[in-house]
Design an enzyme around this catalytic site. Structure first.
Site, mmCIF file in Angstrom:
data_model
loop_
_atom_site.group_PDB
_atom_site.id
_atom_site.type_symbol
_atom_site.label_atom_id
_atom_site.label_comp_id
_atom_site.label_asym_id
_atom_site.label_seq_id
_atom_site.Cartn_x
_atom_site.Cartn_y
_atom_site.Cartn_z
ATOM 1 N N HIS B 14 0.844 -1.200 0.000
ATOM 2 C CA HIS B 14 0.000 0.000 0.000
ATOM 3 C C HIS B 14 0.875 1.246 0.000
ATOM 4 O O HIS B 14 2.097 1.162 0.139
ATOM 5 C CB HIS B 14 -0.969 0.021 1.190
ATOM 6 C CG HIS B 14 -0.344 0.195 2.536
ATOM 7 N ND1 HIS B 14 -1.075 0.322 3.692
ATOM 8 C CD2 HIS B 14 0.947 0.253 2.922
ATOM 9 C CE1 HIS B 14 -0.267 0.465 4.723
ATOM 10 N NE2 HIS B 14 0.959 0.420 4.293
ATOM 11 N N CYS B 33 5.623 6.462 4.333
ATOM 12 C CA CYS B 33 4.457 5.732 3.793
ATOM 13 C C CYS B 33 3.938 6.394 2.519
ATOM 14 O O CYS B 33 3.044 5.862 1.861
ATOM 15 C CB CYS B 33 3.333 5.666 4.822
ATOM 16 S SG CYS B 33 3.813 4.800 6.306
ATOM 17 N N HIS B 39 4.830 0.106 -0.479
ATOM 18 C CA HIS B 39 5.666 -0.769 0.349
ATOM 19 C C HIS B 39 4.718 -1.819 0.918
ATOM 20 O O HIS B 39 3.499 -1.678 0.818
ATOM 21 C CB HIS B 39 6.351 0.028 1.461
ATOM 22 C CG HIS B 39 5.377 0.671 2.404
ATOM 23 N ND1 HIS B 39 4.752 1.864 2.115
ATOM 24 C CD2 HIS B 39 4.871 0.250 3.583
ATOM 25 C CE1 HIS B 39 3.923 2.161 3.101
ATOM 26 N NE2 HIS B 39 3.959 1.203 4.002
ATOM 27 N N HIS B 41 3.527 -5.098 3.831
ATOM 28 C CA HIS B 41 3.514 -5.624 5.205
ATOM 29 C C HIS B 41 3.018 -7.064 5.184
ATOM 30 O O HIS B 41 2.272 -7.465 4.295
ATOM 31 C CB HIS B 41 2.550 -4.819 6.088
ATOM 32 C CG HIS B 41 2.942 -3.382 6.265
ATOM 33 N ND1 HIS B 41 3.975 -3.010 7.090
ATOM 34 C CD2 HIS B 41 2.445 -2.240 5.741
ATOM 35 C CE1 HIS B 41 4.101 -1.685 7.066
ATOM 36 N NE2 HIS B 41 3.178 -1.189 6.243
ATOM 37 N N ASP B 79 -4.743 -10.750 -0.226
ATOM 38 C CA ASP B 79 -3.404 -11.345 -0.142
ATOM 39 C C ASP B 79 -2.635 -11.155 -1.449
ATOM 40 O O ASP B 79 -3.154 -11.453 -2.535
ATOM 41 C CB ASP B 79 -3.520 -12.837 0.189
ATOM 42 C CG ASP B 79 -2.167 -13.451 0.475
ATOM 43 O OD1 ASP B 79 -1.317 -12.768 1.092
ATOM 44 O OD2 ASP B 79 -1.950 -14.611 0.091
ATOM 45 N N HIS B 80 -1.400 -10.641 -1.308
ATOM 46 C CA HIS B 80 -0.537 -10.360 -2.466
ATOM 47 C C HIS B 80 -1.201 -9.390 -3.454
ATOM 48 O O HIS B 80 -1.108 -9.544 -4.670
ATOM 49 C CB HIS B 80 -0.077 -11.663 -3.159
ATOM 50 C CG HIS B 80 0.956 -12.373 -2.340
ATOM 51 N ND1 HIS B 80 0.657 -12.997 -1.151
ATOM 52 C CD2 HIS B 80 2.291 -12.513 -2.506
ATOM 53 C CE1 HIS B 80 1.763 -13.498 -0.642
ATOM 54 N NE2 HIS B 80 2.763 -13.219 -1.427
ATOM 55 N N GLU B 124 -0.606 -4.542 11.480
ATOM 56 C CA GLU B 124 0.183 -4.194 10.301
ATOM 57 C C GLU B 124 1.639 -4.629 10.530
ATOM 58 O O GLU B 124 2.329 -5.071 9.612
ATOM 59 C CB GLU B 124 0.111 -2.682 10.082
ATOM 60 C CG GLU B 124 0.815 -2.195 8.847
ATOM 61 C CD GLU B 124 0.635 -0.691 8.663
ATOM 62 O OE1 GLU B 124 -0.503 -0.265 8.370
ATOM 63 O OE2 GLU B 124 1.614 0.054 8.814
#
Lengths: 141, 140
Positions: B14, B33, B39, B41, B79-80, B124
């Site tokens: 995100h 951010c 980037h 998590h 996810d991903h 996170e």
């Protein structure tokens, strides 16, 4: 909030400090009986984890309840800087009056953080070790 | 009342950027951010359901069913993925932990028919999380 949902932001911090559990209101023998090895006159230390939860409206412009930098700076100033690598009994004023058990530590940290100006403090959780945890959410809890 | 918690992990990327603000303001508010490349998590989600155990099965709800709901609604969706661009429900929002937790609540609440969704906690990182619950429901 209009959708009836409440959002909290949680942040975890670490500090290391020493303490000795000893009450002036008890005899030496009673202190040894009540506190066991925690009554060792030389004290001992822990790596404490402090979990802070705050609530508030999520600002639509930032997506945040509070900017983490503001929270981090506040917690650093109010708790981490005065507690980290200190002997709690001798170097934190509140523990000249009360025994620095993690129960009392939790309440003292709550007292120090409840004036965070950017969000409402909901709860403070202190983990003394990975097996002992204490939470305080103010008197109404 | 019994509270049952199921955990799952997903990894996603995100970035934080509000197009209504100037580049300088975005940088000041969101710091690193705001990196335009994004980037990522490893998120950990804890979903808590409250209910009474069924007298026949002894279950608040079938964990297998909960696992399927979480897989369908959350893992497959997030996810991903790049949360800003690929998750419809987050479009127009800054994908902070607070906002993702609320989106997850809104996705799961109507799908949980045995017991009721009590709390969503989204990590996170191990040091940062957001919780979402119905106003007044917390404290049990």
């Amino acid at each position: 909030m209009s959708d009836g949902l409440k959002i909290e932001l949680g942040r975890r911090y670490q500090f290391s400090a020493s303490h000795r559990l000893h009450s002036d209101q008890l005899s030496d023998e009673e202190n040894r009986r009540v506190y066991g090895k925690c009554n060792n006159p030389y004290g001992h230390g822990h790596n404490y984890t402090v979990e802070v939860r705050v609530s508030g409206n999520v600002d639509p412009a930032t997506g945040m309840i509070a900017n983490l930098v503001d929270l981090d700076v506040f917690v650093e100033r109010e708790v981490l800087e005065p507690f980290d690598h200190k002997l709690l009994n001798a170097e934190v004023a509140a523990f000249r009056e009360s025994v620095p058990t993690t129960e009392n530590l939790c309440k003292e940290i709550y007292r120090r953080l409840k004036h965070f100006p950017k969000a409402k403090l909901e709860c403070v959780r202190v983990e003394e070790t990975s097996n002992n945890a204490f939470e305080y959410a103010g008197e109404e809890f | 009342m019994v509270y049952l918690t199921r955990k799952l992990e997903f990894s996603a990327s995100h970035l934080y950027n509000n197009p209504a603000l100037s580049a300088e303001e975005n940088k000041r508010i969101f710091g690193k951010c705001n990196n335009p490349h994004g980037h990522g998590h490893n998120y950990t989600l804890e979903v808590t359901v409250a209910g009474e155990p069924d007298p026949v099965t002894g279950m608040v709800l079938d964990l297998k069913e909960l696992k399927e709901i979480l897989d369908r609604e959350i893992t497959q969706r997030m996810d991903h993925r790049f949360l800003n661009y690929e998750v419809e429900e987050l479009k127009g929002q800054i994908p902070t932990c607070e906002n993702i937790a609320r989106v997850i609540w809104n996705l799961l609440e109507p799908k949980i028919r045995k017991g009721r969704l009590y709390k969503v906690r989204l990590y996170e990182t191990p040091e940062l999380f957001a919780e979402c619950y119905r106003n007044g429901a917390q404290g049990a």
